[in-house]
Motif scaffolding. Structure first.
Motif, PDB file in Angstrom:
ATOM      1  N   ALA A  52      72.896  27.201   5.012  1.00  0.00           N
ATOM      2  CA  ALA A  52      74.225  26.609   5.232  1.00  0.00           C
ATOM      3  C   ALA A  52      75.092  27.507   6.104  1.00  0.00           C
ATOM      4  N   ASN A  53      75.061  28.813   5.845  1.00  0.00           N
ATOM      5  CA  ASN A  53      75.869  29.738   6.636  1.00  0.00           C
ATOM      6  C   ASN A  53      75.358  29.846   8.064  1.00  0.00           C
ATOM      7  N   CYS A  54      74.057  29.795   8.248  1.00  0.00           N
ATOM      8  CA  CYS A  54      73.500  29.865   9.605  1.00  0.00           C
ATOM      9  C   CYS A  54      73.818  28.603  10.404  1.00  0.00           C
ATOM     10  N   VAL A  55      73.771  27.444   9.752  1.00  0.00           N
ATOM     11  CA  VAL A  55      74.178  26.204  10.433  1.00  0.00           C
ATOM     12  C   VAL A  55      75.629  26.316  10.886  1.00  0.00           C
ATOM     13  N   LEU A  56      76.486  26.830  10.000  1.00  0.00           N
ATOM     14  CA  LEU A  56      77.897  26.996  10.354  1.00  0.00           C
ATOM     15  C   LEU A  56      78.051  27.947  11.544  1.00  0.00           C
ATOM     16  N   LEU A  57      77.339  29.068  11.506  1.00  0.00           N
ATOM     17  CA  LEU A  57      77.422  30.024  12.611  1.00  0.00           C
ATOM     18  C   LEU A  57      76.940  29.420  13.917  1.00  0.00           C
ATOM     19  N   LEU A  58      75.819  28.711  13.862  1.00  0.00           N
ATOM     20  CA  LEU A  58      75.264  28.124  15.079  1.00  0.00           C
ATOM     21  C   LEU A  58      76.207  27.111  15.693  1.00  0.00           C
ATOM     22  N   PHE A  59      76.842  26.329  14.838  1.00  0.00           N
ATOM     23  CA  PHE A  59      77.758  25.302  15.354  1.00  0.00           C
ATOM     24  C   PHE A  59      79.127  25.868  15.698  1.00  0.00           C
ATOM     25  N   ALA A  60      79.791  26.451  14.696  1.00  0.00           N
ATOM     26  CA  ALA A  60      81.167  26.894  14.890  1.00  0.00           C
ATOM     27  C   ALA A  60      81.261  28.047  15.878  1.00  0.00           C
ATOM     28  N   GLY A  61      80.298  28.972  15.825  1.00  0.00           N
ATOM     29  CA  GLY A  61      80.365  30.123  16.710  1.00  0.00           C
ATOM     30  C   GLY A  61      79.976  29.817  18.131  1.00  0.00           C
ATOM     31  N   HIS A  62      79.447  28.653  18.367  1.00  0.00           N
ATOM     32  CA  HIS A  62      78.982  28.248  19.691  1.00  0.00           C
ATOM     33  C   HIS A  62      79.968  27.295  20.344  1.00  0.00           C
ATOM     34  N   GLU A  63      80.284  26.224  19.652  1.00  0.00           N
ATOM     35  CA  GLU A  63      81.116  25.165  20.223  1.00  0.00           C
ATOM     36  C   GLU A  63      82.537  25.643  20.509  1.00  0.00           C
ATOM     37  N   THR A  64      83.162  26.302  19.552  1.00  0.00           N
ATOM     38  CA  THR A  64      84.566  26.679  19.725  1.00  0.00           C
ATOM     39  C   THR A  64      84.751  27.739  20.805  1.00  0.00           C
ATOM     40  N   THR A  65      83.838  28.698  20.901  1.00  0.00           N
ATOM     41  CA  THR A  65      83.965  29.715  21.940  1.00  0.00           C
ATOM     42  C   THR A  65      83.782  29.113  23.316  1.00  0.00           C
TER      43      THR A  65
END
Length: 307
Positions: free
Chosen positions: A137-150
């Motif tokens: 769950a945390n890795c999915v969040l990192l992959l999505f949130a840390g990629h799209e927003t930046t």
């Protein structure tokens, strides 16, 4: 999510790997491929590949799988906005595919640890701090949130600089202002326009009474342009002092990836201005963007530039 896991992940993301990312970005090959052409689409050629590569490197994803990350991230974004049934199904499918993919990497890192974030999570799992579902769950969040927003921050930030040539010139001549410039980009046109919160008890807002369980759309963009807090809020000023914007949230909801996003954006703009000092909007080719409901945000689909 356990407090120990939050502490562990925060420490990892804001110290050890942040330094590694800064070095990696300084030697980034993305601009090497684009510079000879004299033009590029900032969105597809830079803003998305750069944070995607960094996050994928943090997690230990093989280089050949990283284009898949972008497709998953774009699909998952649909669940955060008004979307039709097909978009929601695509979002669900991509979440499940990403989970299956990550479980295979977690299993591999249990047997063959490496210097990456998933190996760190696997070690924490052995210590009883997290379980596999929490890791995924945390890795999915990192992959999505840390990629799209930046990626959105890079595209919006460059648009602000090109629209304010005086600020762009000042940043070129005074690169020590980069950190302040990134904060002003986050305030003026950051990737988060609004957030949704649910009241846990009755509350009064602006003379109106609301019961528990009410959903609220909170306009982050409006808060970041509050004239009581930010003098002349419509002005883009890379020297703005006391810039306490809400671009990364606040308190319990403060973004765990804030330090990483700041490094990624700052190093990206530093490289752009050093290597492409003549960067400007492409002639006769307008950018394309998508309206993001409900409160009027936008996401650039293309941002053509020349240099």
């Amino acid at each position: 999510m356990f407090d120990a896991e939050i502490t562990c992940r925060t420490q990892y993301s804001t110290t050890r790997r942040t330094t590694t990312c800064a070095v990696g970005l300084s030697n980034c090959s993305i601009l090497d491929a684009q510079q000879p052409h004299g033009r590029m689409d900032v969105v597809s050629d830079l803003a998305y590949p750069l944070p995607a590569n960094i996050i994928a490197d943090m997690l230990g994803m093989p280089a050949g799988d990283r284009e898949q990350l972008r497709r998953w991230s774009q699909d998952i974004e649909g669940v955060l906005h008004y979307a039709d049934a097909d978009a929601l199904r695509a979002s669900q499918r991509s979440v499940l595919e990403m989970q299956d993919y990550l479980r295979r990497i977690v299993a591999d890192r249990r047997a063959h640890p490496q210097d990456d974030l998933i190996s760190m999570f696997a070690a924490a799992e052995r210590d009883g701090v997290v379980n596999e579902d929490e890791i995924v769950a945390n890795c999915v969040l990192l992959l999505f949130a840390g990629h799209e927003t930046t990626a959105i921050l890079i595209a919006n930030g460059l648009t602000l600089l090109m629209a304010h040539p005086d600020q762009l010139t000042q940043l070129k001549s005074r690169p020590e202002l980069m950190a302040s410039a990134v904060e002003e980009m986050l305030r003026c046109d950051g990737p988060v326009v609004s957030v949704v919160r649910e009241s846990t008890e009755p509350v009064s807002v602006a003379g109106q009474d609301f019961g528990a369980g009410q959903l609220f759309y909170l306009a982050v963009y409006a808060g970041n342009h509050d004239p009581v807090v930010f003098p002349d809020p419509a002005r883009f000023d890379i020297t703005r002092a006391h810039n306490r914007h809400l671009g990364f949230g606040i308190g319990t909801y403060y973004c765990l990836g804030a330090a990483l996003a700041r490094v990624e954006a700052g190093e990206c703009f530093r490289l752009l201005l050093e290597r492409l000092p003549g960067i400007q909007p492409a002639a006769n080719q307008a950018p394309q963007w998508t309206f993001v409901p409900p409160l009027g945000g936008k996401r650039y689909d293309t941002l053509p530039v020349e240099f």
